[in-house]
Every structure is written in structure tokens, then in C-alpha cells.
Design an enzyme around this catalytic site. Structure first.
Site, short mmCIF file in Angstrom:
data_model
loop_
_atom_site.label_atom_id
_atom_site.label_comp_id
_atom_site.label_asym_id
_atom_site.label_seq_id
_atom_site.Cartn_x
_atom_site.Cartn_y
_atom_site.Cartn_z
N ILE A 1 -3.38 3.58 9.86
CA ILE A 1 -4.00 2.42 10.53
C ILE A 1 -3.03 1.65 11.42
CG2 ILE A 1 -6.12 1.59 9.39
CD1 ILE A 1 -4.24 -0.16 7.62
N HIS B 1 3.05 10.15 0.20
CA HIS B 1 2.44 10.62 1.44
C HIS B 1 3.51 11.09 2.41
CE1 HIS B 1 3.08 6.26 1.59
NE2 HIS B 1 3.42 6.43 2.85
N HIS C 1 4.37 11.25 6.39
CA HIS C 1 4.03 10.79 7.73
C HIS C 1 4.27 11.93 8.70
CE1 HIS C 1 4.04 6.32 6.97
NE2 HIS C 1 4.82 6.67 5.97
P1 DGP Z 1 4.87 3.74 3.77
O1 DGP Z 1 5.55 2.53 4.33
O2 DGP Z 1 5.66 5.00 3.97
O3 DGP Z 1 4.41 3.53 2.35
O4 DGP Z 1 3.60 3.95 4.69
C1 DGP Z 1 2.34 3.44 4.42
C2 DGP Z 1 1.51 3.68 5.65
O5 DGP Z 1 0.14 3.60 5.28
C3 DGP Z 1 1.71 2.66 6.75
O6 DGP Z 1 2.20 3.33 7.92
C4 DGP Z 1 0.36 2.05 7.01
C5 DGP Z 1 -0.58 2.98 6.31
N1 DGP Z 1 -1.71 2.35 5.65
C6 DGP Z 1 -1.68 1.32 4.77
N2 DGP Z 1 -2.90 1.02 4.34
C7 DGP Z 1 -3.76 1.89 4.96
C8 DGP Z 1 -5.17 2.06 4.92
O7 DGP Z 1 -5.92 1.39 4.22
N3 DGP Z 1 -5.67 3.04 5.72
C9 DGP Z 1 -4.88 3.83 6.50
N4 DGP Z 1 -5.48 4.77 7.23
N5 DGP Z 1 -3.54 3.70 6.55
C10 DGP Z 1 -2.99 2.74 5.79
#
Ligand code: DGP
Length: 140
Positions: free
Chosen positions: A48, A126, A128
Site C-alpha cells: 500500500i 514477507h 519485498h
Molecule cells: P516491513 O516494514 O518490512 O514490515 O513492511 C511492511 C510493508 O507492508 C510496508 O511496506 C507497508 C505494507 N503494508 C502495511 N499494511 C498493509 C496493508 O494493509 N495492505 C498492504 N497491501 N500493504 C500493507
């Protein structure tokens, strides 16, 4: 019999779900996401807050808090997640080309933020996948 086995597997996956985890809610489709790929073990959706023109998150459906919690038992799952990347990259138009001619083009970064020092924000492991033309947002 196969259906019963599949149901049992499904129950096992459900049991592992952490109720307060946002990515588990995405897996259960209680929260929306822009889905790019899904199978029994893995989901891929758009981040997002994209840090690059293409920014996907590759997650295991089962709740693993961090990469630090993984062991050899997760080798197949982690391998499957990693092995998806070339196909995703081709579909997203960020695959590397031109290596034969000596002028490589395209490409991407693969990042797994892990724990507080790794600046992990969501505690559901996860990968990236970020790519596309430069410049990108500056990483933290
Ligand atoms: P990290 O900092 O590595 O834990 O990355 C978490 C990522 O997840 C960050 O880039 C934003 C994304 N993110 C957080 N909440 C959501 C969500 O509800 N939906 C989506 N699609 N991405 C999310």
C-alpha cells in the site's frame, strides 16, 4: 478422501492464524488487497505504500512472525516464495534483459526486513519485491 485431506490441511492453516495480524486478515480476505498471485501456501499483493514503481509483498499464508523464526522445516516454503520472483518480475515488466549483449536492463531488489533493527513493521514474514525505473523513494 482427497477433499477430506484438503479440509484437514485448511483447518491446520486456520489454527495457525494470529487473530490480530493484518497480513493474516489479508490471507483470510477480511481485509482487501490488490492480489497478484495466490496458491495454497503463498499470497502476493501490492504494497500500500510503494517505495518503487513496482512494489509487491510475497507472504506465506501461515503466520510466521519473522525470517528469524524460520528453520530448515521452512526451506521448501521459502524456496517456493523466492522461486516465484522471476515469474512475477516478467509479469510486472521488471525482469533483467540484455545480459547477453553486455548491456543489462531492468531489475529489482528483494528485501526481507527482520525485527526492530531490520526495521520490520508488520510481524508476518514477507519478501519485498521492488523494481522499475529509477529514481525510487529513498529506503530507510
Ligand atoms: P516491513 O516494514 O518490512 O514490515 O513492511 C511492511 C510493508 O507492508 C510496508 O511496506 C507497508 C505494507 N503494508 C502495511 N499494511 C498493509 C496493508 O494493509 N495492505 C498492504 N497491501 N500493504 C500493507
Amino acid at each position: 478422501r482427497l477433499k477430506a485431506l484438503k479440509m484437514q490441511k485448511h483447518q491446520e492453516v486456520i489454527k495457525m492464524i494470529d487473530r490480530d495480524c493484518i497480513f493474516c486478515k489479508i490471507v483470510k480476505k477480511e481485509l482487501p488487497s490488490t492480489l497478484v498471485f495466490e496458491n495454497e501456501r503463498i499470497m502476493v499483493f501490492k504494497d500500500i505504500h510503494p517505495a518503487a514503481p513496482v512494489h509487491l509483498l510475497i507472504i506465506p499464508k501461515k503466520h510466521i512472525p519473522t525470517l528469524s523464526h524460520c528453520s530448515e522445516d521452512d526451506a521448501a516454503l521459502l524456496g517456493e516464495m523466492m522461486a516465484l520472483i522471476p515469474k512475477l518480475a516478467r509479469e510486472e515488466g521488471i525482469a533483467v534483459s540484455g545480459t547477453e549483449t553486455g548491456t543489462p536492463q531492468g531489475g529489482f531488489r528483494v528485501v526481507v526486513n527482520t525485527g526492530p533493527d531490520g526495521k520490520q513493521d508488520v510481524y508476518h514474514m514477507h519478501i519485498h519485491l521492488m523494481g522499475g525505473p529509477r529514481p525510487w523513494k529513498t529506503p530507510n
